[in-house]
Write a protein that holds these residues in place. Structure first.
Motif, PDB file in Angstrom:
ATOM      1  N   GLY A   1       5.397   3.624   2.832  1.00  0.00           N
ATOM      2  CA  GLY A   1       5.627   3.118   1.528  1.00  0.00           C
ATOM      3  C   GLY A   1       4.848   2.599   1.090  1.00  0.00           C
ATOM      4  N   SER A   2       4.934   1.268   2.379  1.00  0.00           N
ATOM      5  CA  SER A   2       3.527  -0.193   1.715  1.00  0.00           C
ATOM      6  C   SER A   2       2.522   0.144   1.618  1.00  0.00           C
ATOM      7  N   ARG A   3       2.164   1.029   2.595  1.00  0.00           N
ATOM      8  CA  ARG A   3       0.601   1.149   2.545  1.00  0.00           C
ATOM      9  C   ARG A   3       0.526   1.316   0.848  1.00  0.00           C
ATOM     10  N   VAL A   4       0.969   2.374  -0.125  1.00  0.00           N
ATOM     11  CA  VAL A   4       0.533   2.487  -1.157  1.00  0.00           C
ATOM     12  C   VAL A   4       0.850   1.226  -1.972  1.00  0.00           C
ATOM     13  N   VAL A   5       2.188   0.592  -2.429  1.00  0.00           N
ATOM     14  CA  VAL A   5       2.439  -0.885  -2.836  1.00  0.00           C
ATOM     15  C   VAL A   5       1.209  -1.659  -2.599  1.00  0.00           C
ATOM     16  N   ASP A   6       0.692  -1.780  -1.187  1.00  0.00           N
ATOM     17  CA  ASP A   6      -0.174  -2.440  -1.227  1.00  0.00           C
ATOM     18  C   ASP A   6      -1.772  -2.477  -1.221  1.00  0.00           C
ATOM     19  N   HIS A   7      -2.374  -0.513  -2.019  1.00  0.00           N
ATOM     20  CA  HIS A   7      -3.296  -0.411  -2.040  1.00  0.00           C
ATOM     21  C   HIS A   7      -3.319  -0.552  -3.252  1.00  0.00           C
ATOM     22  N   ILE A   8      -1.956  -0.305  -4.419  1.00  0.00           N
ATOM     23  CA  ILE A   8      -2.225  -0.018  -5.579  1.00  0.00           C
ATOM     24  C   ILE A   8      -1.976  -1.401  -6.068  1.00  0.00           C
ATOM     25  N   VAL A   9      -1.683  -2.717  -6.080  1.00  0.00           N
ATOM     26  CA  VAL A   9      -1.563  -3.665  -6.147  1.00  0.00           C
ATOM     27  C   VAL A   9      -3.244  -4.389  -5.717  1.00  0.00           C
ATOM     28  N   THR A  10      -3.522  -4.016  -4.648  1.00  0.00           N
ATOM     29  CA  THR A  10      -5.159  -4.807  -4.487  1.00  0.00           C
ATOM     30  C   THR A  10      -6.269  -4.556  -4.998  1.00  0.00           C
ATOM     31  N   ASP A  11      -6.378  -2.818  -5.338  1.00  0.00           N
ATOM     32  CA  ASP A  11      -7.549  -2.553  -6.063  1.00  0.00           C
ATOM     33  C   ASP A  11      -6.593  -1.852  -7.890  1.00  0.00           C
TER      34      ASP A  11
END
Length: 344
Positions: free
Chosen positions: A320-330
């Motif tokens: 799940g953190s892969r999705v969280v981090d991707h959304i926040v970064t982009d």
């Protein structure tokens, strides 16, 4: 008029004097503005503390995002909300449909937060049918189905072999949610390469089941998540869950859980469902193996449990953190909505 001028001059002089002494605090506008939430992560329970002991559904999320974040109590919510400086927030909502959805409603209505552009990840542990999943899997829901909304009767009161469930009219918009296919596609794409943990205990336990999928190593999957306050169990009710999923036109039933459809309804009424994800990790099979009864599987002898719980809750956060981090970064790309999936 002269008195008014003198009064104003006196107030101005007093303000300047107190400023010089450092005793006046001017209101900070930013402090009163709501937190703009980019991603909200919901867990359903934690075993003990948020960090430093045996991890439940929330601890790995907390340790990744909120160790330095103060708790914010929300009236009507079970547990506090935590937010970091990147706009990632989360909380423990409670187990079951009423418990979790009432917490979610309270949090969404708290003026301290702006959820108008937020993405939601509803995360937790779950069961899976051995024909569709295995211990340690993490699954993104393509559909959410409410298992409880309908009519049921005892098998002996109907025709042998026929279903004992009939949908109740009037619940059409409550009982079934198709989650945004583009967002689910992103979640699967971003998390498929996650190195999922496993355990010797889970590997040994899987071998009790003849199904190839049950015996396989943990994987990232997708399909229908069935929400029920009823902790249904056994091959008969598992078959019924699959029947309900197909009756409603949803994908294969792969996960049994207790909250996601109810929480999603609360979010839908304020913000729609385009930014909602359901992420579950399988910690048990929804039925026993061919050599045990359903009651034996529900009440196992010492040492006969599935194992793999610690690894699965770690897998949930890792994927799940892969999705969280991707959304926040982009965030500039995601702020206004889910971007198109890149071509294969």
């Amino acid at each position: 008029m002269a008195q008014n001028i003198i009064s104003r001059c006196g107030i101005a002089a007093l303000a300047l004097a107190t400023l010089a002494l450092g005793t006046i605090t001017l209101p900070a506008r930013a402090a009163s503005e709501p937190i703009k939430v980019k991603v909200f992560v919901a867990a359903m329970f934690e075993i003990g503390e948020n960090t430093g002991d045996r991890a439940g559904e929330f601890q790995h999320w907390y340790e990744r995002y909120w160790v330095k974040s103060p708790p914010h109590a929300v009236k009507g919510a079970l547990k506090p909300v935590y937010c970091n400086d990147d706009g990632v927030c989360g909380a423990v909502l409670g187990m079951g449909k009423v418990n979790s959805s009432s917490s979610m409603q309270a949090i969404l209505l708290d003026p301290a937060y702006d959820f108008s552009q937020a993405y939601f990840i509803l995360s937790g542990v779950a069961g899976t049918p051995p024909s569709r999943g295995t211990i340690g899997d993490v699954s993104w829901a393509s559909w959410l189905v409410d298992y409880d909304l309908g009519h049921r009767w005892a098998p002996e009161e109907g025709k042998p072999g026929e279903p004992v469930f009939m949908p109740r009219k009037g619940y059409e918009s409550y009982r079934l949610f198709q989650l945004n296919p583009a967002l689910v596609g992103w979640a699967v794409k971003l998390s498929q390469g996650t190195n999922l943990q496993d355990s010797d205990a889970a590997r040994q336990y899987r071998m009790r089941y003849p199904e190839k999928r049950a015996q396989a190593a943990p994987a990232v999957t997708t399909g229908t998540h069935m929400t029920g306050d009823t902790f249904f169990h056994g091959p008969g009710l598992s078959k019924e869950a699959q029947y309900i999923a197909k009756l409603y036109g949803a994908d294969d039933y792969v996960i049994t859980e207790m909250e996601a459809a109810a929480i999603t309804l609360v979010i839908k009424r304020q913000f729609g469902t385009d930014r909602v994800l359901s992420l579950r990790g399988a910690v048990n099979f929804d039925q026993g193996n061919p050599n045990e009864t359903t009651l034996q599987h529900l009440d196992p002898a010492p040492g006969q449990t599935a194992g793999g719980f610690a690894e699965t809750v770690a897998n949930i956060e890792a994927a799940g953190s892969r999705v969280v981090d991707h959304i926040v970064t982009d965030w500039p790309e995601w702020q206004k909505g889910v971007p198109p999936l890149p071509g294969k």
